[in-house]
Design a protein around this motif. Sequence first.
Motif, short mmCIF file in Angstrom:
data_model
loop_
_atom_site.label_atom_id
_atom_site.label_comp_id
_atom_site.label_asym_id
_atom_site.label_seq_id
_atom_site.Cartn_x
_atom_site.Cartn_y
_atom_site.Cartn_z
N TRP A 41 -1.19 -0.48 -2.02
CA TRP A 41 -0.22 -0.95 -2.78
C TRP A 41 0.42 -2.03 -2.02
CZ3 TRP A 41 5.38 1.53 -4.31
CH2 TRP A 41 6.15 0.63 -4.80
N SER A 42 0.18 -3.36 -2.47
CA SER A 42 0.89 -4.61 -1.70
C SER A 42 2.23 -4.90 -2.68
CB SER A 42 -0.32 -5.91 -1.84
OG SER A 42 0.57 -6.94 -1.66
N GLU A 45 -2.28 -13.76 -1.81
CA GLU A 45 -3.17 -13.99 -0.68
C GLU A 45 -3.23 -12.36 0.05
OE1 GLU A 45 -1.35 -18.06 -1.28
OE2 GLU A 45 -0.99 -16.12 -1.65
N GLU A 46 -2.41 -11.63 0.09
CA GLU A 46 -2.34 -10.62 0.70
C GLU A 46 -3.19 -9.47 0.15
OE1 GLU A 46 1.24 -8.35 2.92
OE2 GLU A 46 0.97 -7.03 0.87
N PRO A 47 -3.06 -9.23 -1.34
CA PRO A 47 -3.79 -8.29 -1.82
C PRO A 47 -5.35 -8.60 -1.82
CG PRO A 47 -2.33 -9.11 -3.66
CD PRO A 47 -1.88 -9.47 -2.08
N TYR A 48 -5.60 -9.96 -1.90
CA TYR A 48 -7.16 -10.44 -1.58
C TYR A 48 -7.51 -10.34 -0.49
CZ TYR A 48 -6.69 -12.11 -6.50
OH TYR A 48 -6.38 -12.20 -7.72
N VAL A 62 -1.73 3.72 1.30
CA VAL A 62 -1.17 2.69 2.25
C VAL A 62 -0.35 1.50 1.42
CG1 VAL A 62 -1.78 0.63 3.65
CG2 VAL A 62 -3.30 2.70 3.55
N ILE A 63 0.69 1.58 1.95
CA ILE A 63 1.63 0.26 1.24
C ILE A 63 2.10 -0.71 2.14
CG2 ILE A 63 4.03 0.00 0.25
CD1 ILE A 63 4.25 2.83 -0.65
N PHE A 64 1.64 -1.97 1.76
CA PHE A 64 2.23 -3.21 2.67
C PHE A 64 3.25 -3.53 1.97
CE2 PHE A 64 -1.84 -2.86 4.68
CZ PHE A 64 -2.12 -3.88 5.66
N CYS A 65 4.69 -3.66 2.75
CA CYS A 65 5.73 -4.36 2.18
C CYS A 65 6.32 -5.22 3.25
CB CYS A 65 6.67 -3.37 1.57
SG CYS A 65 8.03 -3.85 1.08
N ARG A 66 5.68 -6.39 3.31
CA ARG A 66 5.89 -7.28 4.61
C ARG A 66 6.67 -8.55 4.18
NH1 ARG A 66 0.45 -8.28 7.53
NH2 ARG A 66 0.07 -9.32 5.75
N LEU A 102 -3.11 -2.34 -6.01
CA LEU A 102 -2.03 -2.72 -6.76
C LEU A 102 -1.09 -3.92 -6.09
CD1 LEU A 102 -0.19 -2.39 -9.37
CD2 LEU A 102 1.21 -0.90 -7.78
N GLY A 103 -0.84 -5.12 -6.67
CA GLY A 103 -0.05 -5.85 -6.33
C GLY A 103 1.10 -6.09 -7.29
N THR A 104 2.31 -5.89 -6.57
CA THR A 104 3.66 -6.05 -7.35
C THR A 104 4.48 -7.31 -6.84
OG1 THR A 104 5.01 -4.28 -6.15
CG2 THR A 104 3.81 -3.76 -8.17
N ASP A 105 5.24 -8.03 -7.69
CA ASP A 105 6.23 -9.01 -7.36
C ASP A 105 7.29 -8.88 -8.23
OD1 ASP A 105 6.13 -11.13 -5.04
OD2 ASP A 105 7.40 -11.97 -6.67
N ILE A 106 8.30 -9.66 -8.03
CA ILE A 106 9.47 -9.89 -8.88
C ILE A 106 9.37 -11.05 -9.96
CG2 ILE A 106 11.07 -11.12 -7.63
CD1 ILE A 106 13.38 -9.44 -8.81
N SER A 107 8.55 -12.04 -9.42
CA SER A 107 8.19 -12.98 -9.95
C SER A 107 7.08 -13.18 -11.13
CB SER A 107 8.15 -14.33 -8.76
OG SER A 107 7.75 -15.48 -9.64
N SER A 108 7.30 -13.33 -12.43
CA SER A 108 6.27 -13.16 -13.21
C SER A 108 5.53 -14.48 -12.86
CB SER A 108 6.79 -13.33 -14.54
OG SER A 108 7.63 -12.22 -14.99
#
Length: 289
Positions: free
Chosen positions: A124-125, A132-135, A231-235, A156-162
């Motif tokens: 999970w990114s 760029e991170e998930p790719y 694995v979770i990337f939250c950077r 999985l890539g998540t973000d607050i911005s649509s």
Amino acid sequence: MSEDAKPSINEAFKAREMTNEDFRRLSEFIFKEYGIKMPEEKKTMLQSRLQKRLRELNIANFKDYVDYVFSKKGQEEEVIHMIDVVSTNKTDFFREPDHFEFLTNEVLPEFVQYNPNRKTIKVWSAGCSSGEEPYTLSIVMSEFAEKNNGFDYTILGTDISSRILHQAQEAIYKEDKTDVIPLTFKKKYLLRSKDRDKPTVRIVPELRKRITFQRLNFMDTTFSVGDYYDVIFCRNVLIYFNRETQEAVINKLCQKLRAGGYLFLGHSESITNMNVPVIRIKPTVFKRS
């Protein structure tokens, strides 16, 4: 209206300035609902970024805009656009590269060794920005899969911005953004545009299909992101929150992280003295206890 009665340029600009009260109302709302700190020194930045929204909505001043944001219609239609404008989206391919080295040399071999009956690792990114991170993660794990028969992965890539998630799904980048990607990977995983006047690249379909994107607000009570992750990337996301919010977010992330799974934070982020269920493996790399 006579020439004398017309407002001067300075008066017109002043009418579009954000007052302290406008800023207070917006900053308190943004912090309460989205956890993003908005100290006084960010007033000019907020005003500048929202000017475009005022123009697009044909709203004359910030007071009217703020009133609209807090109206029923504004809550339904405008808030998501406001947060798209407010959120910071800075990222790069292979940013903080030692994390990807540790993933390749330690995490992935460990997963293969201790999960003989489960071939697919789930990553999970969180705060994936424009992708760029998930790719990058997909490139790294595709390379590992070539050398380890049967290994598979999903991201999985998540973000607050649509808005930024749409960019991530498109997977199209200016060519100079990919300068840091090794040449062998460029040839293998990037498609160059034919328009050399506007040189861009697109991530190959084989990598794009491995990644699912969805919108997520870290202030949600629980994270609706499906199953558990290895694995979770939250950077470089927590830096925008205060300490209390950082601790709450990490605990919610850990609810979705398998026991023994890895959490990666940004190099400027720390969990010192936080009550969170992870142990430090190396700087900014943690393991779920």
